[in-house]
Design a protein around this motif. Structure first.
Motif, mmCIF file in Angstrom:
data_model
loop_
_atom_site.group_PDB
_atom_site.id
_atom_site.type_symbol
_atom_site.label_atom_id
_atom_site.label_comp_id
_atom_site.label_asym_id
_atom_site.label_seq_id
_atom_site.Cartn_x
_atom_site.Cartn_y
_atom_site.Cartn_z
ATOM 1 N N SER A 165 -39.127 79.823 66.216
ATOM 2 C CA SER A 165 -38.712 78.445 66.009
ATOM 3 C C SER A 165 -38.422 78.153 64.538
ATOM 4 O O SER A 165 -37.876 77.099 64.213
ATOM 5 C CB SER A 165 -39.800 77.491 66.508
ATOM 6 O OG SER A 165 -40.995 77.664 65.760
ATOM 7 N N GLY A 166 -38.822 79.066 63.641
ATOM 8 C CA GLY A 166 -38.543 78.899 62.225
ATOM 9 C C GLY A 166 -39.762 78.719 61.344
ATOM 10 O O GLY A 166 -39.680 78.864 60.125
ATOM 11 N N GLY A 167 -40.911 78.380 61.920
ATOM 12 C CA GLY A 167 -42.120 78.178 61.136
ATOM 13 C C GLY A 167 -42.651 79.472 60.552
ATOM 14 O O GLY A 167 -42.587 80.532 61.185
ATOM 15 N N ALA A 168 -43.188 79.423 59.343
ATOM 16 C CA ALA A 168 -43.700 80.618 58.670
ATOM 17 C C ALA A 168 -45.050 81.031 59.237
ATOM 18 O O ALA A 168 -45.870 80.193 59.604
ATOM 19 C CB ALA A 168 -43.821 80.360 57.177
ATOM 20 N N VAL A 169 -45.278 82.318 59.323
ATOM 21 C CA VAL A 169 -46.564 82.872 59.735
ATOM 22 C C VAL A 169 -47.273 83.482 58.531
ATOM 23 O O VAL A 169 -48.417 83.176 58.226
ATOM 24 C CB VAL A 169 -46.401 83.942 60.832
ATOM 25 C CG1 VAL A 169 -47.759 84.521 61.223
ATOM 26 C CG2 VAL A 169 -45.714 83.346 62.049
ATOM 27 N N SER A 170 -46.572 84.393 57.841
ATOM 28 C CA SER A 170 -47.173 85.065 56.694
ATOM 29 C C SER A 170 -46.076 85.713 55.855
ATOM 30 O O SER A 170 -45.037 86.130 56.376
ATOM 31 C CB SER A 170 -48.164 86.140 57.163
ATOM 32 O OG SER A 170 -48.656 86.898 56.091
ATOM 33 N N SER A 171 -46.319 85.784 54.558
ATOM 34 C CA SER A 171 -45.434 86.544 53.676
ATOM 35 C C SER A 171 -46.070 87.904 53.421
ATOM 36 O O SER A 171 -47.254 88.105 53.676
ATOM 37 C CB SER A 171 -45.218 85.801 52.357
ATOM 38 O OG SER A 171 -46.457 85.581 51.705
#
Length: 389
Positions: A165-171
């Motif tokens: 959906s576009g939301g960040a999880v982790s870099s």
């Protein structure tokens, strides 16, 4: 009080049944064959009327063509001429949906049970709900995160991880080289790999993969079951390593079932070409669409003319059975509902089952359908069900 709109988009079953009963005079417009079909459909509708209250539990969007196909398979409906009275057309269409409902709930066998009792008892047993989106992601640096159950999947590349959906999880930091997506019982999850290939993971499964594909091969490791839709790259084959076998592809769609407690690893090809072989054995077998390879004890057996939907429909929320025995059926239910079936000294029936069932169906409805078909009983103790004759 304003009546509800009666349309194919929003079926009003009470209105439909009322219309059906009031339009019996239309039978005179039918040929003898059509009249027989009409009466048979009326009987089925009356027999399954109480079951319509479970209609909302099923995801029937886009299923009208399937409804009609299944009705035609039983020689209950045929194409209706364009000059027929409009209510006859609607009747055929809605009756097909009723037939689909009875076929869907438990695969051709709930039609033989008393639906009133099924609906009355169709509460979720002891809080046992159908599976959903569940997964845990473990990175090579030791970081672990539980993924959002409201999301269906994640996307990964050399910059980091994000939800579809576009939301960040982790870099990512430099130390991360691979990740493992683990799906528990009663779970499913989707993944887009760095090359754009898509993977659906079924319950009790995990996939280990690099955060960036380097070199001449794209290699992933699978435990459990996964459906792969692989991006085509002529110079970089995609390799799936699982229990006792290796699969090499360029661009294709296929399903692999490699559960530790299953006797064989099953690979079913939907599209494209794959080469498959047992681990440590040089011989390779080429699969074409509709073919399946079973790897057991280092040996490969290839089947043709396979109904691929039986092995791939799980990713679309449907359990498809085709002449499966009760042990195979219960194994699927155990994984999806996170329950356990105990056989004890009971002799399980030899009959096989065929049909389709939504994986969102309450377990009570599903088990009562099996009881009605196979003349067995399930006694519940928490998440454990004892099977008795």
């Amino acid at each position: 009080m304003e009546s509800k709109k009666f349309s194919p988009e929003e079926p009003d079953w009470d209105k439909f049944l009322e219309q059906l009963n009031s339009d019996s005079q239309l039978e005179g417009q039918f040929s003898p064959v059509e009249s027989t079909q009409f009466n048979e459909l009326k009987r089925l509708v009356a027999e399954t009327a109480d079951a319509l209250s479970v209609y909302d539990k099923l995801d029937c969007e886009g299923s009208w063509n399937t409804c009609m196909d299944k009705a035609r398979e039983r020689n209950l409906v045929e194409e209706v001429a364009s000059n027929r009275f409009w209510s006859v057309k609607l009747f055929m269409r809605y009756a097909a949906a009723v037939i689909f409902l009875t076929l869907t709930i438990g695969g051709y066998f709930l039609i033989k049970t008393k639906f009133g009792q099924v609906v009355e008892d169709s509460v979720i047993a002891g809080g046992i709900e159908p599976g959903g989106s569940k997964a845990r992601l473990t990175l090579s640096n030791g970081d672990t995160m539980v993924l959002d159950a409201d999301e269906k999947g994640i996307r990964i590349d050399d910059k980091g991880i994000s939800y579809e959906s576009g939301g960040a999880v982790s870099s990512f930091s430099q130390e991360v080289t691979y990740a493992t997506l683990s799906v528990p019982r009663a779970g499913q999850y989707q993944l887009v790999l760095p090359d754009g290939s898509k993977v659906w993971l079924n319950s009790e499964s995990e996939l280990t993969y690099p955060v960036s594909f380097k070199g001449t091969l794209r290699v992933v490791h699978l435990k459990g079951e996964g459906f792969f839709d692989v991006q085509h790259m002529v110079d970089r084959p995609f390799v799936v390593k699982s229990k006792g076998q290796d699969i090499e592809v360029l661009g294709t769609a296929f399903n692999v079932s490699a559960y530790e407690n299953d006797g064989a690893v099953t690979t079913t090809l939907v599209r494209g070409r794959v080469q498959i072989g047992a681990t440590g054995v040089d011989e390779r077998f080429l699969l074409k669409p509709g073919m399946q390879a079973l790897v057991r004890n280092g040996h490969v057996h290839v089947k043709t003319g396979v109904n691929v939907e039986e092995y791939t429909a799980w990713k679309d929320g449907v359990i498809v059975l085709e002449k499966q025995n009760i042990r195979e059926v219960l194994k699927q239910i155990e994984r999806w509902y996170d329950v356990e079936f105990v056989v004890g000294k009971t002799d399980l029936p030899m009959e096989t089952m065929s049909g389709e069932v939504s994986n969102k169906l309450p377990i009570d409805v599903l088990l009562k359908g099996i009881e009605g078909q196979l003349n067995i009983k399930f006694e519940q103790n928490g998440r454990r069900f004892m099977i008795k004759n």
